[in-house]
Design a protein around this motif. Structure first.
Motif, PDB file in Angstrom:
ATOM      1  N   VAL A 144      43.159  42.260  49.103  1.00 33.31           N
ATOM      2  CA  VAL A 144      43.311  42.747  47.937  1.00 33.31           C
ATOM      3  C   VAL A 144      41.898  43.567  47.764  1.00 33.31           C
ATOM      4  O   VAL A 144      40.818  42.916  48.266  1.00 33.31           O
ATOM      5  N   LEU A 145      42.209  44.655  47.354  1.00 33.85           N
ATOM      6  CA  LEU A 145      40.866  45.598  46.853  1.00 33.85           C
ATOM      7  C   LEU A 145      40.442  45.489  45.526  1.00 33.85           C
ATOM      8  O   LEU A 145      41.475  45.396  44.789  1.00 33.85           O
ATOM      9  N   PHE A 146      39.231  45.125  45.289  1.00 30.90           N
ATOM     10  CA  PHE A 146      38.549  44.896  44.147  1.00 30.90           C
ATOM     11  C   PHE A 146      37.465  45.778  43.776  1.00 30.90           C
ATOM     12  O   PHE A 146      36.504  45.926  44.430  1.00 30.90           O
ATOM     13  N   ALA A 147      37.461  46.867  42.757  1.00 34.47           N
ATOM     14  CA  ALA A 147      36.633  47.410  42.436  1.00 34.47           C
ATOM     15  C   ALA A 147      36.085  47.617  41.116  1.00 34.47           C
ATOM     16  O   ALA A 147      37.215  47.657  40.105  1.00 34.47           O
ATOM     17  N   ALA A 148      34.887  47.546  40.794  1.00 34.97           N
ATOM     18  CA  ALA A 148      34.341  47.426  39.323  1.00 34.97           C
ATOM     19  C   ALA A 148      33.327  48.763  39.236  1.00 34.97           C
ATOM     20  O   ALA A 148      32.546  48.668  39.903  1.00 34.97           O
TER      21      ALA A 148
END
Lengths: 270, 444
Positions: A168-172
């Protein structure tokens, strides 16, 4: 499912993206974090976001550039095709610049609202641009959770990775407030960070996290004095203790704010 | 299972093997239906596994149709719509809106005064209906506050308060009554409800435009499956504000009259406001309806128009079938996204005509409530559960002459029907799709 008997989630980091003013990737950030050094907090530089086609890059709003830049960095480090990754984008405030412009226009001449600005105002604009640019048809999400936006987005990403057994890609990200909003919102600089998470350990594993939801608030994080200005300047900097631990690559436990009175405890496993 | 539906050509419309056959108009379609040349089905999209159904042990909604389930059930039965001429904006805008009455004179209780705004008022009005607040508190008592998740869906949250602050600036600054920073973030609803309910489990807002409060069902299911919570309180709330009324108007997507989903003469959406709530638990009475599955996907096509072949919607549908174990033939009713924009309805109509047997029933309830944007997913889930309870397929209010691309599934008028399995479609800006599958509880 990568879950311990205590109900903790275990996920492995395969890629890290970072962009803050003057510190444009993870290797540069890791150096400063290892040394407890100060981060620049000013300047007008924009993320390159070369993953977007040139015509999109020219007109894309600031949060889109920022989120796409760090997301692309994390995917590149993980050597994962973005098209295959479900993605979660987290932001405490969304597009503060568009909110200022939209509300200013609405207060003066509502019939002059720009259609492009309006469709770019949705909280999932970065997810939309990202999935279009990478031809990703997997699930994409855009989340927010006040001061816990980073932690809540990380937890949702880890949950997704564990239950569906997929990387999964997570970006904040968050950008600076402008106009009258700057008088109430504490956000004076852009900052984004991204992780590629996998429930399975493999040759690409850079670090392993054990996540535990805590039903009480996090104590104030002990950070080097030189980084205090950075933490004050952007809400996503609540993630700094995690990134400092990753930069030092030593086993430790950090606790990040999550809900109004809850937190996310993260063990970085050596 | 969805890859072999094109009777005319025998070709899969989305080739599982990565082929992309040019699509001929299929049986039952007008020759001028949009010519669809689908991209290959992404081969990396894994087929998800079956999930264990979750019980929906309490649910309610408040919208232009009224407060609570009885008002919504009665409106569906009697084909009573809730749209009215726009009386919300100071600057005139000729359109219909789905407005909830009385919010202007219903401030939040004193203890929550810091969170007072139209969106949180609607949340508070809605959560008190049908005993939902009591059911939520009982779940918190039963499982412990740290074992109950709170998952919120909204598109614009309390941006109405930000708009108000900009209208009433004092020397360039927000007026004192609107300086609570929480009001000006997407998680305003989340902080308010977390404070009011006292949950200590994971709490998060999903803000993916018009799919927001459909996706919260998926997110809650994951939290329960992974063991981070034993129950989840779901809330989807969006309220009328200048941003959406004038924003959609700028995109030329607002109908001058009440919206007419799937009608040949449709001219766009009518915007509404709503609050919907659901309580999800692993176990519940046999009579409680169930969340059977869901599918989420991205169009990867355009920020504000759907993929012309409905590719994202088809992928979401395939995943909803895979997670629920249902097949197209098992679906009794589909509550369509059916916004009444020219493009959404054309794409969705072809999808339904392609994918489901002629006997399946499908309708849009947007003519009753308006498009309630970030609240639409859960509002329409509640309407679907009510349709199951009452054994009626709600008609597509305001629509009389269906677009020729519509298949025989479209229900224009109310029909009596036992609904055992149903789907709800939610598609948002950014090409964000979510389809939910529900099953009826056992009848007593």
């Amino acid at each position: 499912m990568a879950r311990t008997e205590q109900g903790d989630l275990i996920v492995h980091i395969e890629g890290i993206g970072w962009w803050s003013p003057g510190v444009v990737d993870w290797s540069a950030a890791a150096l400063l974090l290892r040394d407890g050094a100060a981060f620049p907090t000013g300047g007008n530089a924009k993320p390159a976001a070369t993953i977007l086609p040139p015509h999109e890059r020219r007109r894309a709003p600031a949060p889109v550039l920022l989120a796409c830049e760090v997301a692309a960095q994390a995917c590149a480090m993980a050597d994962r095709a973005a098209a295959a990754l479900p993605c979660v984008f987290a932001s405490m405030h969304g597009d503060l610049a568009i909110t200022d412009e939209l509300c200013t226009t609405l207060a003066t001449d509502p019939l002059e609202v720009s259609p492009t600005r309006f469709h770019n105002s949705v909280h999932n604009a970065p997810a939309g641009y990202w999935t279009i640019a990478t031809q990703c048809h997997a699930a994409s999400s855009a989340v927010s959770a006040w001061r816990g936006s980073f932690a809540a987005g990380l937890l949702e990403s880890a949950v997704l990775a564990c239950v569906d057994e997929t990387p999964v890609l997570f970006a904040a990200y968050d950008i600076a407030a402008q106009g009258a909003l700057a008088g109430v919102i504490q956000a004076t600089m852009p900052f984004g960070a991204a992780l590629v998470l996998n429930a399975k350990r493999g040759p690409r594993t850079l670090a392993t996290l054990r996540l535990h939801h805590e039903s009480h608030a996090a104590p104030a994080a002990a950070l080097p004095a030189a980084q205090a200005a950075f933490v004050e300047a952007t809400p996503i900097a609540h993630s700094l203790p995690l990134f400092a631990a990753l930069a030092r690559a030593n086993a430790c436990r950090v606790q990040l704010p999550n809900g109004a009175a809850t937190s996310l405890s993260i063990e970085v496993l050596a | 299972m969805i890859d072999s539906f094109d009777d005319a050509t025998g070709n899969p419309a989305i080739g599982v093997d990565g082929s992309s056959p040019a699509r001929q108009p299929a049986r039952g379609f007008a020759q001028n239906a949009c010519v669809i040349i689908p991209r290959p089905r992404p081969t990396h999209c894994r087929v998800p596994s079956r999930i264990v159904p979750l019980a929906i042990t309490a649910f309610t909604a408040t919208s232009a149709l009224g407060r609570g389930r009885a008002a919504h059930g009665e409106a569906l039965r009697s084909q009573r719509g809730g749209l009215r001429a726009n009386d919300f904006t100071e600057t005139p805008l000729a359109c219909a809106i789905g407005r909830v009455d009385g919010l202007e004179t219903l401030p939040l209780p004193g203890a929550f005064a810091d969170y007072d705004c139209r969106n949180n008022r609607l949340a508070w009005l809605g959560i008190g209906a049908d005993g939902f607040l009591d059911a939520a508190r009982a779940a918190i008592e039963r499982y412990g506050a740290d074992r109950v998740a709170l998952v919120l869906g909204t598109s614009t949250g309390s941006i109405g308060a930000t708009e108000e602050a900009y209208r009433d600036l004092e020397d360039g600054r927000f007026p004192a009554r609107l300086r609570n920073r929480v009001l000006h973030t997407p998680h305003s609803l989340g902080v308010f409800l977390e404070t009011a309910l006292g949950t200590r489990g994971p709490c998060i807002t999903v803000a993916t435009a018009c799919s927001s409060s459909a996706k919260i069902f998926a997110q809650a299911e994951r939290l329960l499956r992974v063991g981070l919570a034993d129950a989840a309180i779901l809330a989807g709330v969006d309220t009328l504000c200048g941003s959406v009324l004038f924003g959609f108007n700028a995109l030329e997507l607002v109908s001058p009259q009440a919206c007419r989903p799937f009608d040949v003469a449709r001219r766009g959406i009518s915007i509404g406001e709503a609050a919907g709530f659901a309580l999800l638990e692993r176990d519940g009475a046999a009579t409680a309806p169930r969340l059977l599955g869901y599918g989420e996907s991205s169009d990867a096509h355009h920020m504000s128009t759907p993929h012309p072949a409905g590719l994202g919607a088809r992928l979401a549908l395939a995943d909803a079938f895979a997670r629920s174990g249902l097949t197209p033939g098992a679906i009794d009713y589909i509550n369509l996204h059916g916004t009444a924009t020219v493009k959404n309805d054309a794409v969705e109509a072809v999808l339904v005509a392609d994918m489901f047997p002629a006997g399946a029933r499908a309708s849009s309830t947007k003519g009753f409530t308006g498009h309630t944007l970030g609240a639409a997913g859960i509002l329409e889930a509640v309407l679907t559960l009510l349709a199951m309870e009452q054994g009626i397929v709600p008609g597509t209010l305001n629509s009389t002459a269906p677009d020729p691309v519509c298949g025989p599934q479209l229900a224009l008028s109310n029909e009596t029907r036992t609904i055992r399995a149903a789907l709800t479609n939610s598609f948002g800006f950014g090409g964000n799709n979510c389809i939910l599958a529900f099953g009826s509880g056992r009848t007593q």
